[in-house]
Design an enzyme around this catalytic site. Structure first.
Site, PDB file in Angstrom:
ATOM      1  CB  CYS A  61      -0.918  -0.038   1.225  1.00 25.47           C
ATOM      2  SG  CYS A  61      -1.788   1.499   1.574  1.00 25.47           S
ATOM      3  CB  CYS A  64       0.331   1.676   4.113  1.00 25.98           C
ATOM      4  SG  CYS A  64      -1.410   1.218   4.020  1.00 25.98           S
TER       5      CYS A  64
END
Length: 137
Positions: A61, A64
């Site tokens: 991600c 993230c």
């Protein structure tokens, strides 16, 4: 931060219905990674901890990855808050991910005195820090 339909009882029941007695919390900087259901129970079980934040992330991600250094910085800045992270793809924690209704990454779930109080869904460090400050009071 938003308060939503996640029920603390659902999360606790998920923990109680397992036979995992292994603790594998790993500390990286001032953020601890939860690896097992018992780790999750340990992280939330001490009601005297005050505010507990769990970052649900994955290794692939992009958002993230971008907010991870800010999350570590916040963990160092707010030592009275307990900071954790959970890899949302960890099969050992699939029931926790489902119980916490994680559908977008990163998602930061907030707990106080062992009870779910809300979440912040975004890779915005300013918004996350604002939610931390508001939840700490």
């Amino acid at each position: 931060m938003s308060k939503d339909s996640v029920e603390t009882n659902t999360i606790i029941n998920t923990i109680d219905n397992t036979n995992d007695n292994t603790t594998n919390i790993t500390k990286k900087n001032s953020v601890e990674e939860i690896i097992t259901l018992n780790d999750f129970s340990t992280a939330l079980g001490d009601e005297s901890k005050g505010l507990v934040i769990i970052d649900f992330f994955t290794t692939w991600c992009g958002p993230c990855k971008r907010i991870a250094p800010d999350y570590i910085r916040m963990a160092e800045k707010y030592p009275t808050v307990s900071f954790y992270k959970i890899n949302a793809e960890n099969e050992n924690l699939a029931n926790i991910v489902a119980a916490c209704e994680i559908v977008s990454l990163p998602t930061f779930c907030f707990f106080k005195a062992g009870k779910y109080i809300g979440r912040f869904v975004n890779a915005d460090p300013v918004g996350l820090e604002k939610s931390i400050v508001e939840s700490s009071q």
